[in-house]
Write a protein that holds these residues in place. Structure first.
Motif, PDB file in Angstrom:
ATOM      1  N   ALA A   1       0.832  -1.204   0.000  1.00 31.25           N
ATOM      2  CA  ALA A   1       0.000   0.000   0.000  1.00 31.25           C
ATOM      3  C   ALA A   1       0.868   1.255   0.000  1.00 31.25           C
ATOM      4  CB  ALA A   1      -0.932  -0.014   1.207  1.00 31.25           C
ATOM      5  N   ILE A   2       1.955   1.237   0.757  1.00 30.70           N
ATOM      6  CA  ILE A   2       2.881   2.369   0.751  1.00 30.70           C
ATOM      7  C   ILE A   2       3.494   2.544  -0.628  1.00 30.70           C
ATOM      8  CG2 ILE A   2       5.107   3.194   1.628  1.00 30.70           C
ATOM      9  CD1 ILE A   2       4.327   1.857   4.335  1.00 30.70           C
ATOM     10  N   ASP A   3       3.924   1.452  -1.238  1.00 30.83           N
ATOM     11  CA  ASP A   3       4.531   1.527  -2.565  1.00 30.83           C
ATOM     12  C   ASP A   3       3.557   2.103  -3.586  1.00 30.83           C
ATOM     13  OD1 ASP A   3       6.823   0.400  -1.504  1.00 30.83           O
ATOM     14  OD2 ASP A   3       6.352  -1.630  -2.208  1.00 30.83           O
ATOM     15  N   LEU A   4       2.278   1.717  -3.493  1.00 30.95           N
ATOM     16  CA  LEU A   4       1.283   2.240  -4.424  1.00 30.95           C
ATOM     17  C   LEU A   4       1.073   3.730  -4.215  1.00 30.95           C
ATOM     18  CD1 LEU A   4      -0.837   1.880  -6.610  1.00 30.95           C
ATOM     19  CD2 LEU A   4      -2.462   1.164  -4.834  1.00 30.95           C
ATOM     20  N   ALA A   5       1.013   4.153  -2.951  1.00 31.13           N
ATOM     21  CA  ALA A   5       0.842   5.580  -2.659  1.00 31.13           C
ATOM     22  C   ALA A   5       1.996   6.398  -3.234  1.00 31.13           C
ATOM     23  CB  ALA A   5       0.734   5.799  -1.152  1.00 31.13           C
ATOM     24  N   VAL A   6       3.203   5.884  -3.113  1.00 32.04           N
ATOM     25  CA  VAL A   6       4.372   6.563  -3.683  1.00 32.04           C
ATOM     26  C   VAL A   6       4.239   6.634  -5.203  1.00 32.04           C
ATOM     27  CG1 VAL A   6       6.861   6.409  -4.042  1.00 32.04           C
ATOM     28  CG2 VAL A   6       5.900   5.924  -1.778  1.00 32.04           C
ATOM     29  N   GLU A   7       3.877   5.512  -5.813  1.00 32.05           N
ATOM     30  CA  GLU A   7       3.748   5.437  -7.271  1.00 32.05           C
ATOM     31  C   GLU A   7       2.723   6.445  -7.805  1.00 32.05           C
ATOM     32  OE1 GLU A   7       1.762   2.333 -10.452  1.00 32.05           O
ATOM     33  OE2 GLU A   7       2.739   1.502  -8.667  1.00 32.05           O
ATOM     34  N   LEU A   8       1.632   6.646  -7.047  1.00 32.66           N
ATOM     35  CA  LEU A   8       0.561   7.522  -7.511  1.00 32.66           C
ATOM     36  C   LEU A   8       0.762   8.987  -7.127  1.00 32.66           C
ATOM     37  CD1 LEU A   8      -2.567   5.263  -6.888  1.00 32.66           C
ATOM     38  CD2 LEU A   8      -1.297   5.620  -9.016  1.00 32.66           C
ATOM     39  N   GLY A   9       1.869   9.288  -6.466  1.00 30.84           N
ATOM     40  CA  GLY A   9       2.202  10.678  -6.198  1.00 30.84           C
ATOM     41  C   GLY A   9       1.593  11.286  -4.954  1.00 30.84           C
ATOM     42  N   PHE A  10       1.172  10.456  -4.008  1.00 29.55           N
ATOM     43  CA  PHE A  10       0.679  10.992  -2.741  1.00 29.55           C
ATOM     44  C   PHE A  10       1.842  11.564  -1.937  1.00 29.55           C
ATOM     45  CE2 PHE A  10      -2.868   8.336  -3.894  1.00 29.55           C
ATOM     46  CZ  PHE A  10      -3.968   8.998  -3.367  1.00 29.55           C
ATOM     47  N   GLU A  11       1.564  12.632  -1.207  1.00 26.87           N
ATOM     48  CA  GLU A  11       2.585  13.262  -0.365  1.00 26.87           C
ATOM     49  C   GLU A  11       2.729  12.571   0.983  1.00 26.87           C
ATOM     50  OE1 GLU A  11       2.221  17.904  -0.746  1.00 26.87           O
ATOM     51  OE2 GLU A  11       0.232  16.974  -0.814  1.00 26.87           O
ATOM     52  N   ARG A  12       1.601  12.068   1.486  1.00 27.84           N
ATOM     53  CA  ARG A  12       1.607  11.504   2.839  1.00 27.84           C
ATOM     54  C   ARG A  12       0.500  10.474   2.975  1.00 27.84           C
ATOM     55  NH1 ARG A  12      -0.336  16.329   2.796  1.00 27.84           N
ATOM     56  NH2 ARG A  12       1.692  17.238   3.208  1.00 27.84           N
ATOM     57  N   ILE A  13       0.631   9.662   4.036  1.00 25.44           N
ATOM     58  CA  ILE A  13      -0.376   8.675   4.388  1.00 25.44           C
ATOM     59  C   ILE A  13      -0.805   8.937   5.825  1.00 25.44           C
ATOM     60  CG2 ILE A  13      -0.868   6.225   4.758  1.00 25.44           C
ATOM     61  CD1 ILE A  13       1.382   5.632   2.708  1.00 25.44           C
ATOM     62  N   LEU A  14      -2.104   9.157   6.017  1.00 20.55           N
ATOM     63  CA  LEU A  14      -2.669   9.282   7.360  1.00 20.55           C
ATOM     64  C   LEU A  14      -3.057   7.886   7.825  1.00 20.55           C
ATOM     65  CD1 LEU A  14      -3.965  10.739   9.778  1.00 20.55           C
ATOM     66  CD2 LEU A  14      -6.006  11.082   8.368  1.00 20.55           C
ATOM     67  N   THR A  15      -2.497   7.434   8.944  1.00 16.47           N
ATOM     68  CA  THR A  15      -2.730   6.059   9.370  1.00 16.47           C
ATOM     69  C   THR A  15      -2.606   5.898  10.877  1.00 16.47           C
ATOM     70  OG1 THR A  15      -1.887   3.781   9.222  1.00 16.47           O
ATOM     71  CG2 THR A  15      -0.309   5.543   8.814  1.00 16.47           C
ATOM     72  N   SER A  16      -3.362   4.941  11.381  1.00 19.54           N
ATOM     73  CA  SER A  16      -3.259   4.529  12.784  1.00 19.54           C
ATOM     74  C   SER A  16      -2.579   3.170  12.883  1.00 19.54           C
ATOM     75  CB  SER A  16      -4.660   4.445  13.410  1.00 19.54           C
ATOM     76  OG  SER A  16      -5.434   3.466  12.733  1.00 19.54           O
ATOM     77  N   GLY A  17      -1.964   2.719  11.800  1.00 20.98           N
ATOM     78  CA  GLY A  17      -1.339   1.401  11.815  1.00 20.98           C
ATOM     79  C   GLY A  17      -2.358   0.273  11.801  1.00 20.98           C
ATOM     80  N   GLY A  18      -3.554   0.557  11.296  1.00 19.41           N
ATOM     81  CA  GLY A  18      -4.573  -0.472  11.186  1.00 19.41           C
ATOM     82  C   GLY A  18      -5.357  -0.734  12.453  1.00 19.41           C
TER      83      GLY A  18
ATOM     84  N   ALA B   1      -3.699   5.360  17.039  1.00 16.54           N
ATOM     85  CA  ALA B   1      -2.273   5.290  16.716  1.00 16.54           C
ATOM     86  C   ALA B   1      -1.483   4.647  17.843  1.00 16.54           C
ATOM     87  CB  ALA B   1      -1.749   6.694  16.416  1.00 16.54           C
ATOM     88  N   LEU B   2      -1.895   4.862  19.077  1.00 12.79           N
ATOM     89  CA  LEU B   2      -1.188   4.269  20.211  1.00 12.79           C
ATOM     90  C   LEU B   2      -1.245   2.747  20.142  1.00 12.79           C
ATOM     91  CD1 LEU B   2       0.371   5.121  22.771  1.00 12.79           C
ATOM     92  CD2 LEU B   2      -1.787   4.940  24.026  1.00 12.79           C
TER      93      LEU B   2
ATOM     94  N   MET C   1       1.980   9.930   8.501  1.00 10.18           N
ATOM     95  CA  MET C   1       1.413  10.861   9.471  1.00 10.18           C
ATOM     96  C   MET C   1       0.483  10.096  10.422  1.00 10.18           C
ATOM     97  SD  MET C   1      -0.684  14.448   8.840  1.00 10.18           S
ATOM     98  CE  MET C   1      -1.965  13.684   7.821  1.00 10.18           C
ATOM     99  N   PRO C   2       0.917   9.837  11.664  1.00  5.28           N
ATOM    100  CA  PRO C   2       0.052   9.144  12.612  1.00  5.28           C
ATOM    101  C   PRO C   2      -1.197   9.955  12.929  1.00  5.28           C
ATOM    102  CG  PRO C   2       2.334   9.167  13.376  1.00  5.28           C
ATOM    103  CD  PRO C   2       2.246  10.127  12.229  1.00  5.28           C
ATOM    104  N   GLY C   3      -2.317   9.254  13.087  1.00  2.00           N
ATOM    105  CA  GLY C   3      -3.559   9.904  13.456  1.00  2.00           C
ATOM    106  C   GLY C   3      -4.501   8.911  14.103  1.00  2.00           C
ATOM    107  N   SER C   4      -5.513   9.410  14.771  1.00  2.00           N
ATOM    108  CA  SER C   4      -6.539   8.682  15.519  1.00  2.00           C
ATOM    109  C   SER C   4      -6.118   8.529  16.973  1.00  2.00           C
ATOM    110  CB  SER C   4      -6.848   7.300  14.929  1.00  2.00           C
ATOM    111  OG  SER C   4      -7.946   6.721  15.613  1.00  2.00           O
ATOM    112  N   GLY C   5      -6.877   9.176  17.842  1.00  3.88           N
ATOM    113  CA  GLY C   5      -6.587   9.097  19.268  1.00  3.88           C
ATOM    114  C   GLY C   5      -5.343   9.854  19.685  1.00  3.88           C
TER     115      GLY C   5
END
Length: 242
Positions: A136-153, A157-158, A178-182
């Motif tokens: 998923a990270i590789d695809l985001a890079v390929e498509l030109g996204f600047e960042r990924i907002l994620t809580s690690g699934g 995030a904690l 970019m960590p997010g959620s909680g």
């Protein structure tokens, strides 16, 4: 001097927008209906946010529910991107999944191409791809996204620190994680101790009084409303600068 850590604050109202800016937020994620995870903001709210002195990225999500999009959904999403561009905002927040949770390459590629010239954040649709975050990270890079907002699934995030740490390693300097959620004053230090983040996402919110009377009874008001708090924005900024 260490590099500044950027604070992105998600808001869904004119009052929240003002509180985030006054508190010192570095970037806004502009939404409607944060109680459902955030939907595309109204044209009026986008017009107001276009006057902000900091970058504003608008959520592109035309309905609540999953991130599996058909042709009818795509028509709305593409029109929402057009509205963001017309409003003069800096970027968009996108995400799309297949039924198995993996990112939908075809849909994301079409949305990303339509948003050419705008900044792009991949939202927490990423968190549904937990069986293969690396791909998923590789695809985001390929498509030109600047960042990924994620809580690690995970729900926060904690809870997702282990997966987030692995995402940082795999991403390297190719894309921002970019960590997010909680993320709040109680969890920030534990997250910061574990992760080398340069951007972090928070609602910076507090519980608000539910509107009494008929509006609440008829379901027009959330039973547990929240509001962006300028003091919390300011306090998180100070903690990040320490």
């Amino acid at each position: 001097m260490s590099e500044k850590i950027l604070l992105e604050v998600c808001v869904d109202s004119p009052e929240g927008l003002d509180a985030a800016i006054s508190g010192g937020a570095d970037r806004i994620e502009l939404c409607s209906a944060l109680e459902t995870g955030g939907l595309t903001p109204s044209p009026g709210l986008m017009a107001l946010a276009a006057k902000a002195p900091i970058p504003v990225y608008a959520m592109i999500r035309s309905r609540p529910g999953d991130f599996i999009y058909g042709d009818e959904d795509m028509a709305a999403l593409l029109a929402d991107i057009d509205a963001v561009r017309s409003a003069g905002l800096e970027g968009v927040v996108l995400g799309a999944n297949r039924a198995d949770g993996s990112l939908d390459r075809d849909v994301l590629a079409r949305l990303a191409d339509h948003a050419k010239g705008l900044g792009k954040t991949l939202h927490r649709a990423f968190d549904l791809a937990g069986s293969d975050f690396a791909a998923a990270i590789d695809l985001a890079v390929e498509l030109g996204f600047e960042r990924i907002l994620t809580s690690g699934g995970e729900t926060t995030a904690l809870r997702g620190l282990d997966a987030l740490a692995a995402c940082f390693v795999h991403a390297g300097d190719r894309i921002t994680i970019m960590p997010g959620s909680g993320v709040n004053l109680e969890t920030l230090d534990a997250i910061r101790t574990r992760l080398p983040f340069r951007e972090i996402h928070s609602s910076c919110s507090v519980a608000a009084d539910a509107t009494a009377g008929k509006a609440l009874e008829l379901g027009f008001v959330s039973h547990r409303p929240k509001r962006t708090d300028e003091g919390i924005v300011r306090a998180i900024k100070a903690r990040l600068a320490a």
